[in-house]
Enzyme design. Structure first.
Site, mmCIF file in Angstrom:
data_model
loop_
_atom_site.group_PDB
_atom_site.id
_atom_site.type_symbol
_atom_site.label_atom_id
_atom_site.label_comp_id
_atom_site.label_asym_id
_atom_site.label_seq_id
_atom_site.Cartn_x
_atom_site.Cartn_y
_atom_site.Cartn_z
ATOM 1 N N HIS A 1 0.841 -1.196 0.000
ATOM 2 C CA HIS A 1 0.000 0.000 0.000
ATOM 3 C C HIS A 1 0.877 1.247 0.000
ATOM 4 O O HIS A 1 1.833 1.348 0.781
ATOM 5 C CB HIS A 1 -0.900 0.028 1.242
ATOM 6 C CG HIS A 1 -1.917 -1.078 1.270
ATOM 7 N ND1 HIS A 1 -1.571 -2.394 1.422
ATOM 8 C CD2 HIS A 1 -3.272 -1.042 1.166
ATOM 9 C CE1 HIS A 1 -2.673 -3.134 1.409
ATOM 10 N NE2 HIS A 1 -3.713 -2.343 1.255
ATOM 11 N N LYS B 1 -1.435 -7.823 -4.622
ATOM 12 C CA LYS B 1 -2.336 -6.691 -4.364
ATOM 13 C C LYS B 1 -1.535 -5.399 -4.254
ATOM 14 O O LYS B 1 -0.582 -5.307 -3.478
ATOM 15 C CB LYS B 1 -3.106 -6.912 -3.061
ATOM 16 C CG LYS B 1 -4.013 -5.728 -2.683
ATOM 17 C CD LYS B 1 -4.608 -5.884 -1.288
ATOM 18 C CE LYS B 1 -5.454 -4.680 -0.918
ATOM 19 N NZ LYS B 1 -5.940 -4.740 0.482
#
Length: 245
Positions: A138, A165
């Protein structure tokens, strides 16, 4: 692709943020009332007020005893990656090994910034225990350029992730396109499933449209938002249906 077939629209992940055992009943009621909009439930262990490994395991088991309608994704998100967790590397590794080796979840999210030896050991044990690994990263400050994001997906694939991700923070519309393009390239060129998210208000549309570009999952919430720009699972389901008409 790990499922053997590419899926046009993403699975909807309902993120739950329990604080104590007292939250289980209400959360389970909300999950059941939205069951038609949920494919997977993300258990965010870092949201608990007591994050000892013993308490995490206790709350997880009590939650699973009450809710069995969807697979469980286990996540412990560190503060550096946008969560509340403050475990050091070795405690984080110990927790992940326990969850994986004892098959306490169907999917486990492991952060890319985990020590590589520890991450590789987790992946090996996950493969032996039929647990799927999401390697995540992230960036809450910016959106890297398209090539850098693709290289991040490549790294996740090289490490042996089932799913890579990447969640980034956009500053303009071009950043949305860069993320979608990088993810779509990874979707077609790499032998893993991928997830791509542009966060915040500007990135909300990617939580609906990213599946068209290859995103395996999209994350929504029941209860309260767990990340900037998250949408309630029911709204996600309704908006995704518009693309299928």
């Amino acid at each position: 692709m790990t499922d053997g077939q590419k899926k046009t629209f993403p699975y909807i992940v309902a993120t739950i943020s329990l604080e104590t055992e007292d939250d289980i009943k209400k959360t389970v009621e909300e999950l059941i009332s939205n069951k038609d909009s949920i494919d997977i439930v993300e258990f965010r262990a870092d949201s608990l007020k007591n994050t000892s490994i013993e308490n995490i395991n206790e709350i997880l088991e009590k939650f699973k005893a009450e809710y069995q309608l969807a697979p469980i994704l286990f996540t412990y998100r560190s503060k550096g990656q946008g969560g509340y967790g403050d475990f050091d590397h070795e405690t984080y590794y110990k927790l992940m090994q326990d969850i994986i080796c004892n098959k306490k979840a169907d999917y486990v999210d492991i952060q890319l910034d985990t020590y590589e030896d520890n991450l590789m050991n987790c992946i090996t044990r996950a493969q032996n225990n039929e647990v799927k690994i999401i390697i995540s990263h992230h960036d809450f400050k910016s959106t890297p350029d398209e090539e850098e994001m693709f290289v991040t997906y490549e790294k996740m694939a090289e490490l042996g992730a089932d799913i890579g991700k990447l969640a980034v923070m956009p500053e303009n519309e071009k950043h949305l396109l860069s993320m979608l393009n990088a993810m779509n390239r990874a979707y077609h060129k790499l032998n893993i499933d991928v997830i791509g998210i542009s966060m915040g208000e500007l990135g909300k549309m990617t939580r609906i449209t990213a599946g068209l570009f290859g995103s395996k999952f999209t994350y929504g919430f029941v209860g309260k938002e767990a990340a900037p720009g998250q949408i309630h699972v029911k709204e996600i389901k309704e908006q995704l249906a518009l693309y299928q008409e």
